[in-house]
Motif scaffolding. Structure first.
Motif, PDB file in Angstrom:
ATOM      1  N   ASN A  97     -11.512   4.555  -2.343  1.00  0.00           N
ATOM      2  CA  ASN A  97     -11.807   4.509  -0.904  1.00  0.00           C
ATOM      3  C   ASN A  97     -11.303   3.243  -0.224  1.00  0.00           C
ATOM      4  O   ASN A  97     -11.362   3.143   1.006  1.00  0.00           O
ATOM      5  CB  ASN A  97     -13.304   4.687  -0.654  1.00  0.00           C
ATOM      6  N   LYS A  98     -10.790   2.299  -1.006  1.00  0.00           N
ATOM      7  CA  LYS A  98     -10.203   1.079  -0.429  1.00  0.00           C
ATOM      8  C   LYS A  98      -9.012   0.648  -1.280  1.00  0.00           C
ATOM      9  O   LYS A  98      -9.077   0.715  -2.517  1.00  0.00           O
ATOM     10  CB  LYS A  98     -11.223  -0.056  -0.355  1.00  0.00           C
ATOM     11  N   VAL A  99      -7.942   0.197  -0.605  1.00  0.00           N
ATOM     12  CA  VAL A  99      -6.747  -0.263  -1.325  1.00  0.00           C
ATOM     13  C   VAL A  99      -6.212  -1.522  -0.653  1.00  0.00           C
ATOM     14  O   VAL A  99      -6.117  -1.583   0.583  1.00  0.00           O
ATOM     15  CB  VAL A  99      -5.633   0.813  -1.319  1.00  0.00           C
ATOM     16  N   LYS A 100      -5.867  -2.517  -1.463  1.00  0.00           N
ATOM     17  CA  LYS A 100      -5.179  -3.722  -0.987  1.00  0.00           C
ATOM     18  C   LYS A 100      -3.994  -4.000  -1.920  1.00  0.00           C
ATOM     19  O   LYS A 100      -4.134  -3.938  -3.146  1.00  0.00           O
ATOM     20  CB  LYS A 100      -6.123  -4.935  -0.976  1.00  0.00           C
ATOM     21  N   ILE A 101      -2.845  -4.294  -1.336  1.00  0.00           N
ATOM     22  CA  ILE A 101      -1.644  -4.594  -2.132  1.00  0.00           C
ATOM     23  C   ILE A 101      -0.989  -5.847  -1.578  1.00  0.00           C
ATOM     24  O   ILE A 101      -0.803  -5.969  -0.359  1.00  0.00           O
ATOM     25  CB  ILE A 101      -0.615  -3.438  -2.081  1.00  0.00           C
ATOM     26  N   ASP A 102      -0.653  -6.778  -2.457  1.00  0.00           N
ATOM     27  CA  ASP A 102       0.198  -7.899  -2.028  1.00  0.00           C
ATOM     28  C   ASP A 102       1.536  -7.758  -2.740  1.00  0.00           C
ATOM     29  O   ASP A 102       1.819  -6.709  -3.328  1.00  0.00           O
ATOM     30  CB  ASP A 102      -0.472  -9.253  -2.276  1.00  0.00           C
ATOM     31  N   SER A 103       2.348  -8.771  -2.703  1.00  0.00           N
ATOM     32  CA  SER A 103       3.691  -8.647  -3.282  1.00  0.00           C
ATOM     33  C   SER A 103       3.666  -8.506  -4.802  1.00  0.00           C
ATOM     34  O   SER A 103       4.668  -8.154  -5.418  1.00  0.00           O
ATOM     35  CB  SER A 103       4.533  -9.864  -2.890  1.00  0.00           C
ATOM     36  N   LYS A 104       2.486  -8.756  -5.423  1.00  0.00           N
ATOM     37  CA  LYS A 104       2.435  -8.747  -6.892  1.00  0.00           C
ATOM     38  C   LYS A 104       1.401  -7.774  -7.471  1.00  0.00           C
ATOM     39  O   LYS A 104       1.607  -7.223  -8.553  1.00  0.00           O
ATOM     40  CB  LYS A 104       2.119 -10.152  -7.412  1.00  0.00           C
ATOM     41  N   PHE A 105       0.264  -7.595  -6.765  1.00  0.00           N
ATOM     42  CA  PHE A 105      -0.841  -6.868  -7.378  1.00  0.00           C
ATOM     43  C   PHE A 105      -1.376  -5.754  -6.480  1.00  0.00           C
ATOM     44  O   PHE A 105      -1.248  -5.802  -5.253  1.00  0.00           O
ATOM     45  CB  PHE A 105      -1.994  -7.824  -7.710  1.00  0.00           C
ATOM     46  N   ILE A 106      -2.021  -4.764  -7.125  1.00  0.00           N
ATOM     47  CA  ILE A 106      -2.732  -3.689  -6.423  1.00  0.00           C
ATOM     48  C   ILE A 106      -4.210  -3.792  -6.772  1.00  0.00           C
ATOM     49  O   ILE A 106      -4.579  -3.888  -7.952  1.00  0.00           O
ATOM     50  CB  ILE A 106      -2.211  -2.301  -6.840  1.00  0.00           C
ATOM     51  N   ILE A 107      -5.035  -3.792  -5.747  1.00  0.00           N
ATOM     52  CA  ILE A 107      -6.489  -3.802  -5.953  1.00  0.00           C
ATOM     53  C   ILE A 107      -7.048  -2.575  -5.243  1.00  0.00           C
ATOM     54  O   ILE A 107      -6.747  -2.338  -4.066  1.00  0.00           O
ATOM     55  CB  ILE A 107      -7.136  -5.078  -5.374  1.00  0.00           C
ATOM     56  N   TYR A 108      -7.850  -1.788  -5.953  1.00  0.00           N
ATOM     57  CA  TYR A 108      -8.477  -0.630  -5.301  1.00  0.00           C
ATOM     58  C   TYR A 108      -9.948  -0.544  -5.698  1.00  0.00           C
ATOM     59  O   TYR A 108     -10.357  -1.053  -6.735  1.00  0.00           O
ATOM     60  CB  TYR A 108      -7.753   0.679  -5.648  1.00  0.00           C
ATOM     61  N   LYS A 109     -10.728   0.095  -4.813  1.00  0.00           N
ATOM     62  CA  LYS A 109     -12.160   0.263  -5.068  1.00  0.00           C
ATOM     63  C   LYS A 109     -12.450   1.747  -5.255  1.00  0.00           C
ATOM     64  O   LYS A 109     -11.938   2.582  -4.515  1.00  0.00           O
ATOM     65  CB  LYS A 109     -12.979  -0.299  -3.906  1.00  0.00           C
ATOM     66  N   VAL A 169      -2.083   4.587  -9.451  1.00  0.00           N
ATOM     67  CA  VAL A 169      -2.964   4.407 -10.614  1.00  0.00           C
ATOM     68  C   VAL A 169      -2.293   5.000 -11.853  1.00  0.00           C
ATOM     69  O   VAL A 169      -1.824   6.145 -11.818  1.00  0.00           O
ATOM     70  CB  VAL A 169      -4.327   5.098 -10.390  1.00  0.00           C
ATOM     71  N   LYS A 170      -2.255   4.245 -12.923  1.00  0.00           N
ATOM     72  CA  LYS A 170      -1.672   4.722 -14.177  1.00  0.00           C
ATOM     73  C   LYS A 170      -2.629   5.694 -14.867  1.00  0.00           C
ATOM     74  O   LYS A 170      -3.845   5.644 -14.661  1.00  0.00           O
ATOM     75  CB  LYS A 170      -1.358   3.538 -15.080  1.00  0.00           C
ATOM     76  N   GLY A 171      -2.052   6.565 -15.687  1.00  0.00           N
ATOM     77  CA  GLY A 171      -2.828   7.607 -16.343  1.00  0.00           C
ATOM     78  C   GLY A 171      -4.013   7.099 -17.140  1.00  0.00           C
ATOM     79  O   GLY A 171      -5.061   7.736 -17.186  1.00  0.00           O
ATOM     80  N   LYS A 172      -3.889   5.935 -17.751  1.00  0.00           N
ATOM     81  CA  LYS A 172      -4.979   5.414 -18.586  1.00  0.00           C
ATOM     82  C   LYS A 172      -6.206   5.015 -17.763  1.00  0.00           C
ATOM     83  O   LYS A 172      -7.291   4.818 -18.304  1.00  0.00           O
ATOM     84  CB  LYS A 172      -4.498   4.227 -19.410  1.00  0.00           C
ATOM     85  N   GLU A 173      -6.027   4.910 -16.442  1.00  0.00           N
ATOM     86  CA  GLU A 173      -7.138   4.503 -15.571  1.00  0.00           C
ATOM     87  C   GLU A 173      -7.789   5.694 -14.858  1.00  0.00           C
ATOM     88  O   GLU A 173      -8.742   5.518 -14.111  1.00  0.00           O
ATOM     89  CB  GLU A 173      -6.634   3.506 -14.520  1.00  0.00           C
ATOM     90  N   THR A 174      -7.277   6.916 -15.090  1.00  0.00           N
ATOM     91  CA  THR A 174      -7.828   8.090 -14.402  1.00  0.00           C
ATOM     92  C   THR A 174      -8.681   8.930 -15.338  1.00  0.00           C
ATOM     93  O   THR A 174      -8.545   8.858 -16.564  1.00  0.00           O
ATOM     94  CB  THR A 174      -6.708   8.979 -13.829  1.00  0.00           C
ATOM     95  N   GLU A 210       6.542  -5.621 -10.836  1.00  0.00           N
ATOM     96  CA  GLU A 210       5.394  -4.745 -11.060  1.00  0.00           C
ATOM     97  C   GLU A 210       5.229  -3.757  -9.909  1.00  0.00           C
ATOM     98  O   GLU A 210       4.979  -2.561 -10.123  1.00  0.00           O
ATOM     99  CB  GLU A 210       4.118  -5.585 -11.226  1.00  0.00           C
ATOM    100  N   ILE A 211       5.377  -4.230  -8.671  1.00  0.00           N
ATOM    101  CA  ILE A 211       5.263  -3.347  -7.504  1.00  0.00           C
ATOM    102  C   ILE A 211       6.514  -2.490  -7.366  1.00  0.00           C
ATOM    103  O   ILE A 211       6.433  -1.279  -7.124  1.00  0.00           O
ATOM    104  CB  ILE A 211       5.047  -4.174  -6.214  1.00  0.00           C
ATOM    105  N   ARG A 212       7.665  -3.091  -7.570  1.00  0.00           N
ATOM    106  CA  ARG A 212       8.935  -2.388  -7.364  1.00  0.00           C
ATOM    107  C   ARG A 212       9.068  -1.188  -8.316  1.00  0.00           C
ATOM    108  O   ARG A 212       9.524  -0.114  -7.904  1.00  0.00           O
ATOM    109  CB  ARG A 212      10.090  -3.368  -7.577  1.00  0.00           C
ATOM    110  N   LYS A 213       8.662  -1.368  -9.564  1.00  0.00           N
ATOM    111  CA  LYS A 213       8.849  -0.286 -10.537  1.00  0.00           C
ATOM    112  C   LYS A 213       7.874   0.880 -10.332  1.00  0.00           C
ATOM    113  O   LYS A 213       7.999   1.921 -10.986  1.00  0.00           O
ATOM    114  CB  LYS A 213       8.750  -0.822 -11.966  1.00  0.00           C
TER     115      LYS A 213
END
Length: 622
Positions: A416-428, A492-497, A475-478
């Protein structure tokens, strides 16, 4: 007859050849998510056929990947069964109607109490009656009326009493030693009880939404909200939107009756759970107020909504209604209790929006206010100098998570929440468990973040890896992957779902959001045109409904869903419809006000406006 087995339930049923898997699931009592109502549009009803695999239909070939089709995945609404079949029903498509959610609105009615005075129609009067004797041979009913007269109750001569209440009187008053409490509403005796129960006077306010039904238990004496419960509207198994429900209502095998029964059962569950929480007897609930969109209003009443959908969009009734509980089959309250239905404004702007107008007080403000209710059918109301204009826009179900590749409702497991910077993805994730999908608020965040990073351009195209900002990390580009139908972004990668499959944002997902946000923004622009004022003149934007309560304002502005105004001018007002229902439950005067407002709102029919399409196309750009 064919034998169909459902796993992991191990449930067996028999069906005729040619039955769809969706029909078989319904017969087995297994509820699954069908946002499009089984029309083969959304692609959400994926099942795995282990034996008896059917040939994929053209629709399945379009909505499922080649790999999924090879594995035996099919769409329940499309797969017709012609042999004994074993079907595995994934957990992510199942609907659970058992969940009860406490509505975080307790006390809201106190915050708005300054806007109205408590003046309920209901009176409960305790009487200590004189006992009959040879010198006092008044009838029991006359004795009660005389007792009420001594309590200064008006219009005694006009009081009505039903036969069932009359039948209670002789035994009840003597067993109670002539100490009784009389309940009066609108010059009618509603109930007679032993002893002094004058303080036990309650009402229910309901907001019947297309997706969620909320009920509030109110003390009519104090206006205090005692408890609140929200439940998923069980009608969603027939489709997420009102058009799907209208279509289901036309089924020859009692479609309309089934829809009415489903909503009544849900109201009964809410009544039971709110009264248990508050530890009160439901027999002391005497008044009910109900709001909802015009289609939900019709379905609750058992009115055929068939003419709401086609032009010229005509409801059976727009005016307010006063009914008795006994008029609604199966509703589990005192049969003599009152039901008040607020008026609707049009076929697609219902009593829920009217209740929102009432509770936000925008109807009596001089400043320019915009009320936006975001959903499959988005409603927009503009208030200016105590005048009101309203429109309805077909935003589509993207904000509800439908027609989105990994979309879902705002439930456990949804991002329900997503934040992305040039290096990382954070989601809630709701309830902090494994990821099951992404809901509307998370989707808006994700697109807003990708726009910020330049990964989505103004036209809505998700760019390729090589086109990305040079400052982006590898990490973001790929995460940008070239697909068969355009690029997609790995969130989200498969291991996190939960199901082990990766979660992507596809090019089609972005287009769905563009269509939804463009419809809402174009509706806003048309209303502003109607009164000839620019966007900059808007002083307040009020976001109503559950979705409006959780959306990130900055993200909504960034994607062009809302006007680019200072964020302090944008406020989430929560369930304004529910609060409006509470107000009218507690105040007869505010019922009169709501009826006046419904007549004054100017409804703007967008389908008759040639400039709507122009504004819509402009608003497609990010």
């Amino acid at each position: 007859m064919l034998k169909i087995t459902f796993l992991p339930d191990k449930k067996n049923i028999e069906v005729n050849q040619g039955t769809t898997a969706l029909e078989a699931l319904e017969r087995a009592g297994i509820n699954i998510d069908t946002p499009c109502g089984g029309k083969g549009i959304c692609g959400k009803c994926k099942i795995l056929i282990n034996t008896g695999i059917t040939t994929a239909t053209p629709i399945e070939e379009e909505l499922l990947s080649e790999e999924e089709i090879k594995k035996g995945f099919r769409l329940a609404c499309q797969a017709k069964l012609f042999k004994d079949t074993i079907i595995e029903v994934p957990s992510e498509i199942r609907l659970d109607f058992k969940g009860v959610f406490s509505s975080n609105l307790k006390g809201d009615i106190h915050r708005i109490k300054k806007n109205f005075a408590l003046d309920s129609n209901l009176k409960k009067v305790f009487l200590g009656l004189e006992k009959p004797s040879l010198d006092d041979q008044r009838s029991d009913w006359e004795r009660i009326k005389d007792g009420l007269s001594l309590k200064k109750i008006e219009n005694i001569s006009n009081l009505k009493i039903s036969l069932p209440i009359l039948k209670k009187i002789p035994l009840l008053i003597r067993k109670a030693d002539f100490r009784v409490t009389v309940t009066i509403c609108n010059d009618e005796i509603m109930d007679l009880e032993s002893d002094n129960t004058a303080k036990k006077s309650y009402g229910m306010a309901f907001d019947i939404g297309t997706t969620t039904v909320v009920g509030y238990l109110i003390d009519l004496g104090s206006g205090e909200e005692l408890s609140a419960v929200a439940k998923t509207n069980p009608q969603i198994i027939h489709g997420d939107d009102v058009i799907s429900r209208i279509g289901f209502a036309q089924q020859p095998k009692g479609g309309l009756e089934k829809l009415q029964k489903e909503i009544v059962i849900t109201l009964n569950e809410i009544i039971r759970e709110t009264t248990q929480k508050a530890e009160i007897d439901k027999s002391n609930i005497y008044e009910t107020v109900i709001v909802g969109n015009t289609c939900m209003h019709h379905l609750f009443l058992g009115l055929n909504p068939i003419h709401l959908a086609p032009s010229p969009y005509i409801p059976v009734i727009k005016e307010s209604l006063s009914l008795k509980v006994k008029d609604i089959p199966g509703l589990s309250l005192n049969p003599a209790a009152n039901i008040y239905m607020l008026p609707n404004i049009s076929a697609f702007v219902g009593a829920d929006i009217l209740a929102g107008i009432l509770s936000t007080s925008m109807w009596r403000e001089d400043k320019t206010i915009l009320l936006v209710d975001l959903g499959t059918n988005g409603e927009v109301v503009l208030g200016l100098k105590k005048k009101l204009w309203a429109c309805s826009v077909a935003a589509g179900p993207a904000f509800e998570g439908a027609r989105i590749s990994s979309g879902m409702r705002a439930a456990e497991g949804a991002i329900n929440k997503v934040k992305i910077d040039s290096k990382f993805i954070i989601y809630k994730v709701i309830e902090d468990g494994k990821v099951r999908g992404i809901c509307g608020s998370g989707l808006i965040d994700l697109i807003a973040e990708l726009l910020k990073l330049g990964l989505i351009n103004k036209s809505g195209k998700l760019i390729g890896r090589e086109e990305g900002n040079s400052e982006l990390s590898e990490e973001i580009r790929k995460r940008i992957i070239k697909g068969q139908k355009g690029n997609k972004f790995l969130l989200v990668k498969g291991k996190e779902t939960e199901n082990g499959k990766p979660l992507y944002l596809t090019q089609r997902d972005i287009r769905e959001v563009q269509l939804a946000k463009a419809a809402i923004f174009a509706g806003i622009k048309i209303l502003l045109k109607e009164v000839n004022i620019p966007l900059e003149d808007i002083q307040e934007i009020l976001l109503a409904g559950a979705f409006g309560n959780f959306i990130d304002k900055k993200s909504a502005v960034r994607i062009g869903l809302l006007p680019n105004l200072p964020l302090k001018k944008i406020e989430s007002v929560g369930n304004a419809a529910g609060r409006g229902a509470e107000i009218t439950l507690c105040s007869n005067k505010m019922r009169e006000v709501s009826e006046e407002i419904s007549k004054k709102v100017k409804y703007v029919e967008l389908s008759s406006r040639p400039d709507f399409q122009e504004e819509f196309i402009k608003a497609m750009i990010f």
